[in-house]
Design a protein around this motif. Sequence first.
Motif, PDB file in Angstrom:
ATOM      1  N   ARG A 324       0.824  -1.210   0.000  1.00  0.00           N
ATOM      2  CA  ARG A 324       0.000   0.000   0.000  1.00  0.00           C
ATOM      3  C   ARG A 324       0.860   1.263   0.000  1.00  0.00           C
ATOM      4  NH1 ARG A 324      -5.758  -1.468   2.854  1.00  0.00           N
ATOM      5  NH2 ARG A 324      -6.052  -3.283   1.515  1.00  0.00           N
ATOM      6  N   ARG A 328       0.797   4.125  -2.818  1.00  0.00           N
ATOM      7  CA  ARG A 328       0.573   5.530  -2.481  1.00  0.00           C
ATOM      8  C   ARG A 328       1.679   6.425  -3.059  1.00  0.00           C
ATOM      9  NH1 ARG A 328       0.775   9.152   1.676  1.00  0.00           N
ATOM     10  NH2 ARG A 328       2.169   7.949   2.999  1.00  0.00           N
ATOM     11  N   ARG A 331       1.316   6.686  -6.725  1.00  0.00           N
ATOM     12  CA  ARG A 331       0.308   7.697  -7.123  1.00  0.00           C
ATOM     13  C   ARG A 331       0.961   9.088  -7.176  1.00  0.00           C
ATOM     14  NH1 ARG A 331      -2.101   3.779  -8.130  1.00  0.00           N
ATOM     15  NH2 ARG A 331      -4.222   3.185  -7.594  1.00  0.00           N
ATOM     16  N   LEU A 380      -9.401   3.582  -0.664  1.00  0.00           N
ATOM     17  CA  LEU A 380      -8.482   4.716  -0.539  1.00  0.00           C
ATOM     18  C   LEU A 380      -9.186   6.077  -0.556  1.00  0.00           C
ATOM     19  CD1 LEU A 380      -5.495   5.427  -0.268  1.00  0.00           C
ATOM     20  CD2 LEU A 380      -5.361   5.552  -2.738  1.00  0.00           C
ATOM     21  N   MET A 418       0.628   4.991   7.442  1.00  0.00           N
ATOM     22  CA  MET A 418       0.128   5.893   6.409  1.00  0.00           C
ATOM     23  C   MET A 418      -0.630   7.047   7.061  1.00  0.00           C
ATOM     24  SD  MET A 418      -2.010   4.767   3.154  1.00  0.00           S
ATOM     25  CE  MET A 418      -3.441   5.713   2.766  1.00  0.00           C
TER      26      MET A 418
END
Length: 612
Positions: A324, A328, A331, A380, A418
């Motif tokens: 994850r 992230r 992205r 998300l 996160m």
Amino acid sequence: MTGSEIRKKFLQFFKERGHAIIPSASLVPENDPTVLFTTAGMHPLVPYLLGEPHPGGKRLASVQKCVRMQDIDEVGDNRHDTFFEMLGNWSLGDYFKKETIEWSFEFLTGKKWLGIPAEKIYVSVFAGDDDAPKDEESIRIWQELYGRAGIKATVADAKKPDIGSGARIYPYGKEKNWWGPAGETGPCGPDTEMFVDTGQRHDPSFGAACHPACDCGRFIEIWNDVFMEYRKTAQGKFEPLPQKNVDTGLGLERAAMILQKKEDIFSTDLFAPILDWIKKAAKNSDARAERIVADHVRTAVFMLADGVVPTNLDRGYILRRIIRRAVRYGRNLGFKSLELAGLVPVVIELYGDVYPELASQREKILNELKKEEKKFEQTLSRGLREFERLAESSSATEIISGKDAFNLFQSYGFPLEMTAELSRERGRGVDEKEFWKNFEEHQGKSRAAAGVFKGGLADHTAEVTRLHTATHLLHRALKNILGEHVTQKGSNITADRLRFDFSHPQKMTPDQIAEVEAMVNRVIQEDLPVRFEEMTPAEAKSTDAVGYFQDKYAQLGGNLKVYLVGNEQRGYFSKEICGGPHVTHTGELGSFKIVKEEAVAAGIRRIKAVVV
Ligand code: SER
């Protein structure tokens, strides 16, 4: 010199010096309950460091894949990663300080080997304290070796280490130059570490004076020689060990960085193709994000190849977190949905010849990675909205509560880290302690899943030993009741419970569970003797002993230990290849209870059980 040449040279060097080359073990420790992942080359060797004879003999060397999570926040600088390869050599009660240090120096500086100029190498040694004296012997050996290379090696002032003093040998305390068990007791000892001076300028924000163990990045720690000469007792005393071992670890990525004259590990041939792919595919450039994605995808590929799948527990949680986090940061670089999976073939191409499990698991790796990204995507955006709402509702001085952070984790799949990172970006903190309280309450899990695991030796307490024997009985009972198709897929023991993963296509029925329990308890009540015999791999095979290590060690041609439960007259209940230790009679186990039976993956079941 390529990474692959370094691996080869290392193994050749130690082979020429009488070492058996052992294959890399799985990233998932087979018999060490104290850690989630193999974090050093010594992990798979724990039973042998504790005195079991190793089939390969007393001198061993390996290239071991390792995962360490404690530096995850550091990934992105020039030298930290979560997956790495450790080149190691071991002496099991054979050679000690003199040979170890001489060989390390020869391998690092020898023209035929790595050929690093001796004047670039600085070393550290144990400074001594109330428990153990200063390591004068290592100091003498280093001075002699430096002397031969024409370098006068003076010893730094332990209280004021300063490279400006011209010293070569730096004494530090336990926090730097001591390697011990993760548990409270067990073998441990001083170490001596080797550093390479990169010649970079010192960064004064790390302290006025630079010295080898300074974190500013000028000195790169490359090799650690551990001398296991003490045992820490339950009373906290340090007693000399009868068998003195050596355990060393040389970081491959860092060696490559130095030999390829790169300023960071990501520019070496062990990473460059991954980074190139990322740079080409990315819409935006951000060096830290690129490195994080490169590191995390590489780690995830290796974990998936060793059978870990993303879940909310233990190893699965770490893998989920890694994937994850990669998504992230991906992205941020402008990657579209599922684009990261394009890196999998790059990693396989790069490492496939050394680690054939990568190619053989290609489909599974791709599927799991994509599946996890999809799962993450589904939550998300909703999760981010929820996070923004929380962040806005608290004033600037407030922190996100542990309960809210846990809710983000539970409902939206936000790993704690996160939430913490997003909060940091907005100048806030997270109550991590409260998060873990919630986590433990809900999962009944320990903080281990947070990445709080060090390298070190398992301490074989009575509880762990009993559960170890119970695992053999359970394994046999499962085969007897469910069928011979049952094979061990994993085992993990803590002081409180055993966990056993095995292949079986369906959920066990309540009757089957009761039968297995009853069979194990019958064997306990009969108080059967437990002992071992040493056998050659061929002999072990002919007795039908079950065991993980069989294939791996067969090629070494040495002896194996087969643990036998029961007696010859009535036939043994269980025969299993294992390093031990075990109880001497099954009666010592008390009473056996299965507390949980569940699925971990398709065709793989997991049992958690206790002895009381
Ligand atoms: N166990 C030691 C380390 O990890 C040496 O291999 O540094």
